[in-house]
Design an enzyme around this catalytic site. Structure first.
Site, PDB file in Angstrom:
ATOM      1  N   ASP A 109     -31.562-101.907 -22.439  1.00 52.49           N
ATOM      2  CA  ASP A 109     -30.991-102.397 -23.704  1.00 52.49           C
ATOM      3  C   ASP A 109     -31.596-101.713 -24.925  1.00 52.49           C
ATOM      4  O   ASP A 109     -32.789-101.485 -25.005  1.00 52.49           O
ATOM      5  CB  ASP A 109     -31.196-103.902 -23.837  1.00 52.49           C
ATOM      6  CG  ASP A 109     -30.554-104.404 -25.116  1.00 52.49           C
ATOM      7  OD1 ASP A 109     -29.335-104.266 -25.237  1.00 52.49           O
ATOM      8  OD2 ASP A 109     -31.278-104.890 -25.995  1.00 52.49           O
ATOM      9  N   HIS A 129     -35.729-109.987 -28.163  1.00 50.17           N
ATOM     10  CA  HIS A 129     -36.701-108.909 -28.388  1.00 50.17           C
ATOM     11  C   HIS A 129     -37.958-109.527 -28.981  1.00 50.17           C
ATOM     12  O   HIS A 129     -37.969-109.930 -30.145  1.00 50.17           O
ATOM     13  CB  HIS A 129     -36.118-107.845 -29.311  1.00 50.17           C
ATOM     14  CG  HIS A 129     -34.923-107.145 -28.723  1.00 50.17           C
ATOM     15  ND1 HIS A 129     -35.035-106.089 -27.847  1.00 50.17           N
ATOM     16  CD2 HIS A 129     -33.592-107.382 -28.858  1.00 50.17           C
ATOM     17  CE1 HIS A 129     -33.824-105.691 -27.470  1.00 50.17           C
ATOM     18  NE2 HIS A 129     -32.925-106.457 -28.077  1.00 50.17           N
ATOM     19  N   LEU A 130     -39.003-109.613 -28.151  1.00 50.03           N
ATOM     20  CA  LEU A 130     -40.254-110.218 -28.634  1.00 50.03           C
ATOM     21  C   LEU A 130     -41.186-109.176 -29.266  1.00 50.03           C
ATOM     22  O   LEU A 130     -42.175-109.546 -29.897  1.00 50.03           O
ATOM     23  CB  LEU A 130     -40.970-110.944 -27.498  1.00 50.03           C
ATOM     24  CG  LEU A 130     -40.299-112.235 -27.006  1.00 50.03           C
ATOM     25  CD1 LEU A 130     -41.049-112.813 -25.812  1.00 50.03           C
ATOM     26  CD2 LEU A 130     -40.224-113.284 -28.124  1.00 50.03           C
ATOM     27  N   ASP A 166     -29.694-112.007 -28.835  1.00 51.46           N
ATOM     28  CA  ASP A 166     -30.107-110.650 -29.226  1.00 51.46           C
ATOM     29  C   ASP A 166     -31.033-110.709 -30.440  1.00 51.46           C
ATOM     30  O   ASP A 166     -30.920-109.901 -31.369  1.00 51.46           O
ATOM     31  CB  ASP A 166     -28.901-109.741 -29.493  1.00 51.46           C
ATOM     32  CG  ASP A 166     -29.309-108.259 -29.544  1.00 51.46           C
ATOM     33  OD1 ASP A 166     -30.482-107.946 -29.269  1.00 51.46           O
ATOM     34  OD2 ASP A 166     -28.439-107.430 -29.871  1.00 51.46           O
TER      35      ASP A 166
END
Lengths: 427, 312
Positions: free
Chosen positions: A155, A65-66, A308
């Site tokens: 997601d 997750h950026l 993650d």
């Protein structure tokens, strides 16, 4: 050209057991490719002395997750790719739960362009399955594919309607890309804070039952079998979930799965002091589940490890447990954590670990990475396995420091990371 | 009275950090405080100059009154911060609120909050001793101490007693603290309620007995505690109707026949008469329900005295 001298080079095995070797050789990089691997290469160019160090193919993370666009106070493409480079990752797959959501080609292009301009490692983009991740309307998967997405996923969310899940899988299956699912039945997970079990009973926190994950995995395996698509289970966390994937694989279905470092190593016991850095979805489970994750990885039921990486700022974690955000920051710590806890504790070989964080995810994505061979991308991580590394809020490269490993000393320090032939991190 | 155990500066998050000896010392001190409360002039000067702050993030009448009265009777200065939890979702964080209040010079905090673990945060932010006045469904240790005192005062010991707790265990902070405290003091606890209102692993975590049939649960009980049953659990889909719940789980003259003849009756309040307990039982001679409220003030005085280190 760059010449890496005298390092212990990872040589993948051709055998299924994934046990490779480390041999002392030199690597010559020309442009963005590996040109030659041999003993005693002589070349008049920039030399990196890797004497006593281990040389790995750069790590590949399927689940990052950026937070860019829209939540750049937590992380952005600049900081996130530098955190990745510090951790030895040379390719990361950005999850689409940004603001706006990656459900259209222009957001895909924004991420790719920004990563190319200022990123320290390669960023691949995963598109949303449904618009705004709402689980209602299918997003423009075809358009996004033209923009270069490598997979689709909702997601962070999970399509609750079986009919919409089925249709989305059918539609996505046109394009032959993996469909990545976060499996959670909301009616069962509700306002759950941690695993439903002894710890939730003791702490008075509402629980997320294992069943909430298992039912959805069970459903999605049946849907994928019906549709005939490639289903990938994100961050698998329970014993029964792994059993479901094992059975599906035995049947010959195209099902894959990933596991996070924290589900391999930590259990609900970590939540006992209400430390919000342990609050994550799926939640940290029981010791039995953790053991099953490890066994599943060792026997191949679980295909690879994914971080993650889920950065959250201090003000989102420094609060009452019920109000804190879910997620663990992982890119910087993952290798050291896995090396210290699994390799040094003799749970797996170092080469097995490298296979699961580099070779296997590269094969999954069908990219020219994950191996140290002539013609492969010059994506390389060099580690000093004897060196200790301490993660503190001050030295984290990520904008956030929400990890249970904060202020802990680990072994296995990445000292140099090379991406596409360029040195992107020097420790 | 000597402050023989070192209670000064201690937190009371829950009873798991307190030993049986320490709990006994609290009960002993409570007895002294109860005597003070029966005087014409119910005030001691022992906490003069100390400032106690009640942080109530959830509605409460009786617990707040009880704590405030306890602080008043020991001559402490008292300030109150109360806020609705919903305002916390948007407004100031708990951390900022507590920093602000602490800047005014507080010696001890009493907190009630709907989220478990909040008392630990208040201590983390201030370094001051914190008394937990109820954190979500997690713990309510002062209620457990007053329950234990109420039984102990009548029986002289808690060792070997069978205590049965009946009702909505899942949403009860009272039951968890009582399970820890009563077990430490040697009592045997049985809990009883519908399966949908019973959290998993109760026996493994607390070493208690779990029964789903009221009559079995009450058999030979020395003390019986009813828990408040809330109508909203019906819309949550956890039980069908109050009427059916009452038929299965109410403490009545008929069901209490399975307990020992003089079994004591407790309830943490507020009571739903006619639901978890019938008036004939709630108002009977063996009911300690009002006595519990009286003892609550004394328990809280004892704790403030012990933790703030006053001398008698």
């Amino acid at each position: 050209m760059i010449l890496i001298k005298n390092g212990l080079i990872y040589e993948a095995s051709n055998k299924a057991d994934a046990t490779g070797n480390f041999v002392k050789k030199d690597i010559l990089i020309n442009g963005n490719k590996i040109e030659k691997i041999a003993a005693n290469i002589k070349e008049d160019c920039k030399i990196i002395d890797a004497e006593g160090k281990h040389v790995f193919p750069g790590f590949v993370d399927m689940h990052t997750h950026l937070r860019d666009p829209g939540q750049t106070y937590k992380e952005d493409i600049y900081s996130g790719t530098r955190a990745a480079a510090k951790g030895g990752w040379t390719t990361v797959c950005a999850m689409p739960n940004t603001d706006p959501v990656v459900d259209n080609i222009s957001t895909v292009e924004y991420i790719k362009r920004k990563a190319k301009d200022i990123g320290a490692c390669k960023v691949l983009v995963i598109g949303a399955m449904t618009k705004k991740l709402e689980g209602k309307e299918i997003s423009e998967i075809g358009n996004m594919l033209q923009g270069g997405i490598v997979a689709v996923s909702d997601d962070g969310g999970c399509i609750q309607s079986t009919k919409i899940a089925l249709n989305t899988m059918k539609y996505a299956s046109n394009f032959n890309i993996p469909i990545i699912v976060h499996s959670e039945d909301y009616s069962l997970s509700g306002k759950g804070q941690i695993n439903s079990g002894k710890m939730s009973t003791k702490l008075g926190l509402s629980g997320i039952p294992a069943l909430a994950e298992e039912l959805m995995i069970s459903r999605d395996i049946m849907l994928a079998e019906n549709v005939g698509c490639h289903l990938h289970i994100a961050h698998i966390s329970t014993r029964k979930s792994i059993e479901l994937v094992r059975q599906a694989k035995e049947k010959g279905l195209n099902i894959t799965a990933e596991v996070t470092p924290h589900h391999l190593l930590l259990t609900e016991e970590e939540c006992s002091s209400y430390d919000t850095n342990t609050k994550v979805k799926p939640p940290l489970r029981t010791e039995k589940d953790r053991q099953a994750c490890l066994e599943g990885l060792l026997d191949g039921t679980i295909d690879f490890i994914a971080t993650d990486h889920a950065p959250h700022s201090d003000f989102e974690k420094e609060k009452e447990f019920n109000l804190a955000s879910y997620g663990i920051n992982s890119l910087e710590t993952a290798f050291a954590v896995l090396y210290t806890e699994l390799v040094l504790n003799n749970k797996m070989d170092l080469s097995f670990l490298i296979d699961k964080i580099s070779t296997k995810p590269s094969q999954f994505l069908n990219i020219n990475c994950g191996l140290l061979e002539k013609g492969k991308a010059a994506d390389i991580a060099i580690a000093d396995l004897e060196a200790e590394i301490l993660f503190t809020p001050e030295n984290m490269v990520s904008k956030s420091n929400n990890t249970p490993y904060i202020n802990k000393t680990l072994k296995g320090k990445i000292v140099t990371t090379i991406c596409e032939g360029k040195v992107v991190f020097l420790g | 009275m000597e402050n023989s155990h070192n209670f000064i500066g201690r937190n009371l998050f829950d009873l798991d950090d307190w030993s049986a000896d320490e709990i006994q010392a609290v009960l002993d001190a409570t007895k002294v405080m109860k005597e003070v409360n029966q005087r014409d002039y119910k005030k001691l000067p022992i906490l003069r100059g100390k400032t106690v702050c009640t942080l109530f993030f959830e509605n409460s009448t009786r617990t707040l009154m009880s704590f405030e009265l306890a602080a008043d009777r020991l001559s402490a200065d008292l300030v109150r911060f109360s806020a609705n939890v919903s305002s916390l979702h948007k407004g100031e964080s708990l951390q900022d609120t507590v920093y602000t209040v602490d800047a005014m010079g507080i010696d001890l905090y009493i907190i009630r909050h709907s989220y478990p673990g909040s008392p630990q945060l208040v201590h983390k932010y201030t370094g001051k001793p914190v008394l937990n006045a109820g954190d979500g469904p997690h713990a309510h240790p002062t209620q457990a101490l007053l329950d234990m005192f109420s039984i102990w005062e009548r029986t002289g010991t808690l060792k070997g007693l069978k205590v049965t707790i009946v009702g909505d265990v899942a949403h009860s902070r009272v039951v968890r603290s009582n399970l820890i405290g009563l077990k430490k003091m040697g009592a045997n606890v049985t809990i009883c309620g519908p399966k949908t209102l019973m959290p998993g692993y109760m026996q493994e975590v607390y070493g208690c007995k779990v029964e789903y049939d009221l009559k079995t649960a009450l058999k030979n009980a020395d003390a019986v505690m009813g828990l408040r049953m809330q109508l909203e659990r019906q819309s949550d889909g956890l039980f069908p109707s109050l009427e059916e719940y009452t038929k299965l789980f109410t403490l009545s003259e008929e069901t209490m026949r399975y307990a020992k003849k003089d079994a004591l009756i407790l309830h943490p309040g507020p009571m739903n008469r006619g639901v978890e307990i019938l008036p004939g039982i709630a108002d009977s001679d063996r009911s300690l329900i009002l006595e519990q409220v009286t003892n609550g003030v004394a328990v809280r005085m004892a704790l403030l005295f012990l933790i703030l280190g006053g001398k008698l």
